[in-house]
Design a protein around this motif. Structure first.
Motif, PDB file in Angstrom:
ATOM      1  N   GLY A   1      23.345   8.917  -6.804  1.00 34.45           N
ATOM      2  CA  GLY A   1      22.677  10.166  -6.457  1.00 34.45           C
ATOM      3  C   GLY A   1      22.156  10.230  -5.033  1.00 34.45           C
ATOM      4  N   SER A   2      22.416   9.195  -4.249  1.00 29.26           N
ATOM      5  CA  SER A   2      21.908   9.176  -2.872  1.00 29.26           C
ATOM      6  C   SER A   2      22.582  10.232  -2.009  1.00 29.26           C
ATOM      7  N   VAL A   3      21.863  10.656  -0.996  1.00 30.43           N
ATOM      8  CA  VAL A   3      22.384  11.564   0.014  1.00 30.43           C
ATOM      9  C   VAL A   3      22.794  10.712   1.204  1.00 30.43           C
ATOM     10  N   ASN A   4      23.972  10.964   1.742  1.00 30.25           N
ATOM     11  CA  ASN A   4      24.437  10.203   2.891  1.00 30.25           C
ATOM     12  C   ASN A   4      24.056  10.930   4.182  1.00 30.25           C
TER      13      ASN A   4
ATOM     14  N   ARG B   1      29.917   6.854   6.296  1.00 30.94           N
ATOM     15  CA  ARG B   1      30.517   7.387   5.063  1.00 30.94           C
ATOM     16  C   ARG B   1      31.329   6.328   4.315  1.00 30.94           C
ATOM     17  N   GLU B   2      32.065   5.483   5.027  1.00 28.95           N
ATOM     18  CA  GLU B   2      32.898   4.484   4.371  1.00 28.95           C
ATOM     19  C   GLU B   2      32.049   3.523   3.530  1.00 28.95           C
ATOM     20  N   GLU B   3      30.962   3.040   4.088  1.00 29.54           N
ATOM     21  CA  GLU B   3      30.088   2.145   3.328  1.00 29.54           C
ATOM     22  C   GLU B   3      29.424   2.897   2.173  1.00 29.54           C
ATOM     23  N   PHE B   4      29.047   4.140   2.424  1.00 30.75           N
ATOM     24  CA  PHE B   4      28.404   4.964   1.403  1.00 30.75           C
ATOM     25  C   PHE B   4      29.293   5.128   0.173  1.00 30.75           C
ATOM     26  N   VAL B   5      30.563   5.478   0.379  1.00 29.14           N
ATOM     27  CA  VAL B   5      31.438   5.735  -0.767  1.00 29.14           C
ATOM     28  C   VAL B   5      31.805   4.450  -1.511  1.00 29.14           C
ATOM     29  N   CYS B   6      31.662   3.317  -0.844  1.00 30.54           N
ATOM     30  CA  CYS B   6      32.049   2.048  -1.473  1.00 30.54           C
ATOM     31  C   CYS B   6      30.887   1.327  -2.148  1.00 30.54           C
ATOM     32  N   GLY B   7      29.743   1.967  -2.259  1.00 38.01           N
ATOM     33  CA  GLY B   7      28.659   1.346  -3.008  1.00 38.01           C
ATOM     34  C   GLY B   7      27.305   1.804  -2.528  1.00 38.01           C
ATOM     35  N   THR B   8      26.709   2.695  -3.293  1.00 38.52           N
ATOM     36  CA  THR B   8      25.397   3.213  -2.929  1.00 38.52           C
ATOM     37  C   THR B   8      24.535   3.372  -4.180  1.00 38.52           C
ATOM     38  N   ILE B   9      23.293   3.638  -3.980  1.00 45.00           N
ATOM     39  CA  ILE B   9      22.394   3.918  -5.091  1.00 45.00           C
ATOM     40  C   ILE B   9      22.786   5.284  -5.655  1.00 45.00           C
TER      41      ILE B   9
ATOM     42  N   LEU C   1      11.330  10.473  -8.740  1.00 51.13           N
ATOM     43  CA  LEU C   1      10.281  10.978  -7.858  1.00 51.13           C
ATOM     44  C   LEU C   1      10.760  11.198  -6.427  1.00 51.13           C
ATOM     45  N   ALA C   2      11.838  10.548  -6.062  1.00 48.45           N
ATOM     46  CA  ALA C   2      12.248  10.565  -4.654  1.00 48.45           C
ATOM     47  C   ALA C   2      13.730  10.882  -4.519  1.00 48.45           C
ATOM     48  N   THR C   3      14.081  11.373  -3.349  1.00 44.32           N
ATOM     49  CA  THR C   3      15.473  11.504  -2.970  1.00 44.32           C
ATOM     50  C   THR C   3      15.833  10.246  -2.191  1.00 44.32           C
ATOM     51  N   PHE C   4      16.910   9.584  -2.583  1.00 50.37           N
ATOM     52  CA  PHE C   4      17.355   8.378  -1.889  1.00 50.37           C
ATOM     53  C   PHE C   4      18.328   8.782  -0.790  1.00 50.37           C
ATOM     54  N   VAL C   5      18.136   8.188   0.386  1.00 50.10           N
ATOM     55  CA  VAL C   5      18.910   8.552   1.567  1.00 50.10           C
ATOM     56  C   VAL C   5      19.588   7.299   2.108  1.00 50.10           C
ATOM     57  N   ASP C   6      20.907   7.302   2.090  1.00 52.26           N
ATOM     58  CA  ASP C   6      21.703   6.172   2.581  1.00 52.26           C
ATOM     59  C   ASP C   6      22.025   6.431   4.053  1.00 52.26           C
ATOM     60  N   ALA C   7      21.553   5.555   4.943  1.00 51.59           N
ATOM     61  CA  ALA C   7      21.692   5.757   6.391  1.00 51.59           C
ATOM     62  C   ALA C   7      22.987   5.185   6.957  1.00 51.59           C
ATOM     63  N   ARG C   8      23.842   4.621   6.114  1.00 46.25           N
ATOM     64  CA  ARG C   8      25.082   3.991   6.596  1.00 46.25           C
ATOM     65  C   ARG C   8      26.181   5.029   6.805  1.00 46.25           C
TER      66      ARG C   8
END
Length: 172
Positions: A89-92, A79-87, A70-77
């Motif tokens: 399909g999230s958008v960084n 890029r380094e933290e994003f690539v090392c563990g995110t939900i 239902l939603a787009t997940f948005v990771d606010a961290r």
């Protein structure tokens, strides 16, 4: 309408619903690792939350939004933290590196031009990280009307044994 006709219509509706669920890209899995959605733990709300902030959601609602697509997940961290563990399909959208000026073109590009009323679940690391709160406020300011904050973030997501996506370029 007789009872028999009613029963046949009810049966056909149930079969049609099951068939549609089977072929839908947003289908609900038959078997899942679901927790009790009424655990009562509630969302984590930071002490600096203000009246008028986007609503906070708990792990159960975040998982439901994710499972149902239902939603787009948005990771606010960053890029380094994003690539090392995110939900998955999230958008960084790293809050600390947002460009100066009008953010409309940046957000439009990051979200692929999605409708501004589509649900966005914004998160970062967890309770010690307020990037999600600030990014959610910015998104609302730029016209995104259905912004939710999952303040438990990636850490809570992983703690509950939910899938985490790690990109190949992660140093760990």
């Amino acid at each position: 309408m007789t009872f028999r006709q009613f029963f046949v219509l009810l049966l056909l509706a149930a079969v049609l619903g099951l068939l549609l669920n089977t072929v839908s890209p947003n289908r609900i899995p038959w078997i899942g690792n679901y927790r009790n959605l009424s655990s009562g733990e509630g969302p984590i709300v930071p002490p600096d939350a203000q009246e008028g902030d986007p609503p906070f959601v708990d792990i159960n609602q975040a998982q439901m939004e994710f499972e149902l697509g239902l939603a787009t997940f948005v990771d606010a961290r960053d890029r380094e933290e994003f690539v090392c563990g995110t939900i998955p399909g999230s958008v960084n959208v790293p809050f600390e590196y947002l460009p100066e000026g009008d953010l409309v073109p940046y957000f439009d590009s990051a979200f692929g031009g999605i409708s501004r009323d589509k649900a966005l679940v914004v998160f970062c690391s967890g309770e010690e990280c307020d990037l999600s709160l600030h990014l959610a406020r910015n998104l609302r300011q730029y016209g995104y009307t259905n912004v939710l904050i999952f303040f438990g973030g990636a850490r809570e997501w992983e703690k509950f044994g939910l899938e985490v996506e790690r990109r190949a370029e992660c140093a760990d």
